[in-house]
Structures are given as C-alpha cells and as structure tokens.
Design a protein around this motif. Structure first.
Motif, PDB file in Angstrom:
ATOM      1  N   SER B  41       0.846  -1.211   0.000  1.00 22.46           N
ATOM      2  CA  SER B  41       0.000   0.000   0.000  1.00 22.46           C
ATOM      3  C   SER B  41       0.871   1.247   0.000  1.00 22.46           C
ATOM      4  O   SER B  41       1.971   1.262   0.549  1.00 22.46           O
ATOM      5  CB  SER B  41      -0.874   0.007   1.256  1.00 22.46           C
ATOM      6  N   ASP B  42       0.300   2.305  -0.552  1.00 24.42           N
ATOM      7  CA  ASP B  42       1.034   3.575  -0.674  1.00 24.42           C
ATOM      8  C   ASP B  42       1.265   4.232   0.685  1.00 24.42           C
ATOM      9  O   ASP B  42       2.088   5.126   0.832  1.00 24.42           O
ATOM     10  CB  ASP B  42       0.207   4.518  -1.573  1.00 24.42           C
ATOM     11  N   THR B  43       0.517   3.775   1.679  1.00 26.49           N
ATOM     12  CA  THR B  43       0.689   4.419   2.987  1.00 26.49           C
ATOM     13  C   THR B  43       1.529   3.580   3.940  1.00 26.49           C
ATOM     14  O   THR B  43       1.755   3.946   5.073  1.00 26.49           O
ATOM     15  CB  THR B  43      -0.706   4.633   3.628  1.00 26.49           C
ATOM     16  N   ILE B  44       1.983   2.428   3.461  1.00 26.24           N
ATOM     17  CA  ILE B  44       2.806   1.537   4.289  1.00 26.24           C
ATOM     18  C   ILE B  44       4.231   1.566   3.740  1.00 26.24           C
ATOM     19  O   ILE B  44       4.439   1.380   2.534  1.00 26.24           O
ATOM     20  CB  ILE B  44       2.253   0.096   4.241  1.00 26.24           C
TER      21      ILE B  44
END
Lengths: 99, 99
Positions: B41-44
C-alpha cells in the motif's frame, strides 16, 4: 521532470512537482537523507523510492507533533503544504537505490 | 544467509540472523510490508534496504509506544528482542528493490 500523482484515498489526489521537490530536498533534507535519498547514517532512514503517501504522512506527523523527533518537527514546520507534496514526490519517484 | 552486524554506537554491536529474520518477516511483517520489503500500500513504508538501526529504532519505538500506530505496537510487542534484531537484519540486508 514532471508531476507525481498521489492517491490520498477517498477520491482525493495530490500532485507533487518533482523538479521543485528536488530543490526543497537539496536545501532541506539532503544533508541527512542524502542527495538521492540514501542517508548518511545508519539511524536515519533512506527515502529513495519510499511510498509517497507514507512519506507525506510521516512529514505531516512530524509537523503536527504526532511523531516526536525534534529536528524533524523543526524542519517540517518550516515547509509549506506544497513543499511537502513536492519533496514527497521527489523522493518517492527516485527509482533505484544509489548504494 | 549469514549474520548482519549492526553498529549501535557507543561500542555496542548487535548481530541479526538474516535467515531467522526472514521467517519472522514472513509470519509477521510480509502481509503489509511485502515478502521482499516492498509494501502492498502507498501508505505503508517499504523496508527493503532500509538503514538497520533506523528500522530497529522504529520497531522498538512502536513497541514502547513512543510511536503511535496501534497495529505496529500490537505487532512489535509480540516480538522478542532477538526477533527484532533478526527481522531488522533481514529487511536491511535486502539489496535491491523488487518493483
């Protein structure tokens, strides 16, 4: 270099200007995180190719004192919202490690 | 795979067992951070090739609730000191991005 499009979820997008972000990086971040996002110390994270929204989230967390590293809070609080988007785009777009 | 030696400063060293760390990573971290440290994911954050002592510092900060991400605190508090050293070694030793 162009624009880096970041999906913030919930239908929101943010564009970062990579070239402008490079200038922000050189003047603000490179001393510790390295000109190409490979840090100068084992305790300082590499940023090259990191996930954009993670970088954006970390920077705003430091700015808003949700994360507690004083030097990062000092740095992030001097950055505009645009600076944060652009420097995020710069480091996230770096394709490969340079080490 | 061998041991990964980490300089903790002040003359302290820590060795991480990369092979054992890979098992810890597969069972504990890979679901979000990816089998080879490229997150889903782009936020991980990606962890592949990240600075070892930064990773060690972040994990212990989550464990000790200095950093506030509940899922990371839940995960880190189940890891032994050895697990943390080994999984740090595993992700830090990954040479290249796999994306």
């Amino acid at each position: 270099m162009g624009l880096f499009n970041m999906d913030m979820g919930m239908g929101m997008h943010m564009e970062g200007d990579i070239a402008r972000g490079e200038h922000v990086a050189i003047s603000t971040c490179a001393a510790c995180h390295g000109r190409y996002g490979i840090s100068s110390s084992d305790t300082i994270p590499n940023l090259a190719g990191q996930q954009a929204m993670y970088l954006y989230g970390a920077l705003t967390a430091y700015r808003d004192k949700v994360r507690h590293v004083q030097v990062m809070t000092d740095v992030a609080s001097k950055l505009s919202e645009r600076d944060i988007a652009d420097v995020t785009a710069y480091y996230a777009h770096l394709p490969d490690r340079k080490w």
